[in-house]
Design a protein around this motif. Structure first.
Motif, short mmCIF file in Angstrom:
data_model
loop_
_atom_site.label_atom_id
_atom_site.label_comp_id
_atom_site.label_asym_id
_atom_site.label_seq_id
_atom_site.Cartn_x
_atom_site.Cartn_y
_atom_site.Cartn_z
N LYS A 1 0.86 -1.17 0.00
CA LYS A 1 0.00 0.00 0.00
C LYS A 1 0.90 1.23 0.00
N VAL A 2 0.61 2.18 -0.86
CA VAL A 2 1.45 3.38 -0.99
C VAL A 2 0.79 4.52 -0.21
N GLU A 3 1.48 4.99 0.81
CA GLU A 3 0.93 6.02 1.69
C GLU A 3 1.46 7.42 1.40
N ASP A 4 2.70 7.52 0.94
CA ASP A 4 3.35 8.82 0.74
C ASP A 4 2.75 9.52 -0.48
N PRO A 5 2.19 10.74 -0.32
CA PRO A 5 1.60 11.46 -1.47
C PRO A 5 2.58 11.67 -2.62
N VAL A 6 3.85 11.94 -2.31
CA VAL A 6 4.83 12.13 -3.38
C VAL A 6 4.97 10.86 -4.20
N GLU A 7 5.07 9.70 -3.52
CA GLU A 7 5.18 8.43 -4.23
C GLU A 7 3.90 8.11 -4.99
N GLN A 8 2.76 8.51 -4.43
CA GLN A 8 1.49 8.31 -5.13
C GLN A 8 1.46 9.08 -6.45
N ILE A 9 1.87 10.35 -6.39
CA ILE A 9 1.86 11.17 -7.60
C ILE A 9 2.89 10.67 -8.61
N LYS A 10 4.04 10.23 -8.12
CA LYS A 10 5.02 9.62 -9.02
C LYS A 10 4.39 8.43 -9.76
N GLY A 11 3.62 7.66 -9.02
CA GLY A 11 2.96 6.51 -9.62
C GLY A 11 1.96 6.93 -10.69
N LEU A 12 1.21 8.00 -10.42
CA LEU A 12 0.24 8.48 -11.41
C LEU A 12 0.95 8.98 -12.67
N ILE A 13 2.07 9.67 -12.48
CA ILE A 13 2.82 10.16 -13.63
C ILE A 13 3.30 9.01 -14.51
N LYS A 14 3.84 7.98 -13.86
CA LYS A 14 4.30 6.82 -14.62
C LYS A 14 3.12 6.12 -15.30
N LEU A 15 2.01 6.03 -14.61
CA LEU A 15 0.84 5.36 -15.15
C LEU A 15 0.33 6.07 -16.40
N PHE A 16 0.24 7.40 -16.34
CA PHE A 16 -0.32 8.17 -17.44
C PHE A 16 0.68 8.41 -18.58
N SER A 17 1.92 8.75 -18.22
CA SER A 17 2.86 9.17 -19.25
C SER A 17 4.03 8.22 -19.48
N GLY A 18 4.22 7.29 -18.54
CA GLY A 18 5.36 6.38 -18.66
C GLY A 18 6.67 6.98 -18.19
N ARG A 19 6.64 8.21 -17.70
CA ARG A 19 7.87 8.89 -17.31
C ARG A 19 8.21 8.66 -15.84
N THR A 20 9.52 8.55 -15.57
CA THR A 20 10.00 8.40 -14.21
C THR A 20 11.06 9.45 -13.89
N ASP A 21 11.16 10.47 -14.74
CA ASP A 21 12.22 11.46 -14.59
C ASP A 21 11.69 12.83 -14.17
N ILE A 22 10.52 12.86 -13.55
CA ILE A 22 9.93 14.12 -13.10
C ILE A 22 10.03 14.20 -11.58
N GLY A 23 10.69 15.22 -11.09
CA GLY A 23 10.81 15.41 -9.65
C GLY A 23 9.55 16.03 -9.06
N ILE A 24 9.23 15.68 -7.81
CA ILE A 24 7.99 16.16 -7.18
C ILE A 24 8.29 16.61 -5.76
N SER A 25 7.69 17.73 -5.39
CA SER A 25 7.73 18.16 -4.00
C SER A 25 6.37 18.78 -3.67
N ILE A 26 5.95 18.64 -2.41
CA ILE A 26 4.68 19.20 -1.95
C ILE A 26 4.95 20.02 -0.69
N ALA A 27 4.59 21.30 -0.73
CA ALA A 27 4.80 22.16 0.43
C ALA A 27 3.87 23.37 0.36
N ASP A 28 3.30 23.73 1.50
CA ASP A 28 2.47 24.93 1.62
C ASP A 28 1.36 24.99 0.56
N GLY A 29 0.71 23.86 0.35
CA GLY A 29 -0.42 23.83 -0.57
C GLY A 29 -0.06 23.83 -2.04
N THR A 30 1.22 23.63 -2.34
CA THR A 30 1.67 23.63 -3.73
C THR A 30 2.39 22.32 -4.06
#
Length: 246
Positions: free
Chosen positions: A146-175
């Motif tokens: 089970k994937v709990e970390d939002p950053v890892e969740q979004i990484k998973g969505l990016i790979k699912l939709f676009s096939g890419r694994t080279d996009i960095g992600i950060s979440i802070a202060d509502g952004t």
């Protein structure tokens, strides 16, 4: 704890139509079946249950299962790619093709993809059904975690939709900030699916108010200067040098 709608999971699966594998997260299976795509990223996928990231029949099977569960499920057409619809068979004038159509030719028209199944006189019969429409499919699967970390969740969505694994992600202060690699605008799959990604981020993460996509292009490094070549004049041949050579 039993999995439920809204849970993100990492999933390994292989889908078969009859004896033939048509989709798999396993690279070796893809190679053995002859469907390996060298540009694809193989390995487990991250999906959100209840969001139809996978076909409904497989998603229904996973609901209520525990992490670590593995098994097989037969998925009927109505919970896979639908029944074969005769109305999706169209007769198209051959003059609409750039090249003379033949059976098996794949085309795109009116935003749909189809395949030529017959050519009769000056018209081609095109089937716009999904290639697996009307078929019962078999899936084998393993729920890895089970994937709990939002950053890892979004990484998973990016790979699912676009096939890419080279996009960095950060979440802070509502952004949620996505660090995009250079030239990603030329990736057609990314450009088609990024709107869906943003919509799902807003839907699944109510604390995110902004999605920022930042593409950084660095100045190219200057080429190293080539070493200076000192040209020397060839010696002038004289009577003395002639005698010396002789």
């Amino acid at each position: 704890m039993a999995l439920q709608e809204g849970d993100f999971i990492r999933l390994r699966y292989t889908g078969r139509a009859g004896e033939n594998i048509f989709d798999t997260t396993d690279e070796e299976n893809a190679k053995e079946e002859g469907i390996f795509n060298p540009r694809a990223e193989y390995g487990p996928v991250t999906v959100r249950l209840g969001s139809h990231h996978i076909i409904i029949g497989l998603e229904d099977e996973l609901m209520g299962k525990e992490v670590g569960a593995e098994g097989e499920v037969d998925v009927p057409p109505e919970k896979a790619f639908g029944e074969h619809d005769e109305e999706a068979m169209k007769s198209v004038p051959v003059t609409q093709f750039r090249e003379k159509p033949k059976r098996g030719t794949r085309i795109e028209a009116e935003g749909r993809e189809g395949v030529v199944v017959d050519v009769i006189g000056r018209r081609a019969v095109v089937d716009f059904n999904h290639p697996l429409a009307g078929k019962t499919l078999n899936y084998s699967y393993t729920i890895l975690e089970k994937v709990e970390d939002p950053v890892e969740q979004i990484k998973g969505l990016i790979k699912l939709f676009s096939g890419r694994t080279d996009i960095g992600i950060s979440i802070a202060d509502g952004t949620a900030e996505l660090e995009l690699p250079p030239a990603i605008a030329y990736d057609r799959r990314w450009m088609v699916w990024r709107g869906t990604l943003v919509r799902e981020i807003f839907e699944y993460y109510p604390d995110v108010n902004d999605v920022v996509m930042k593409e950084t292009i660095s100045r190219p490094a200057k080429p190293e200067a080539a070493p200076e070549v000192v040209e020397t004049e060839e010696p002038v041949e004289t009577e003395e040098t002639k005698e010396a050579e002789e």
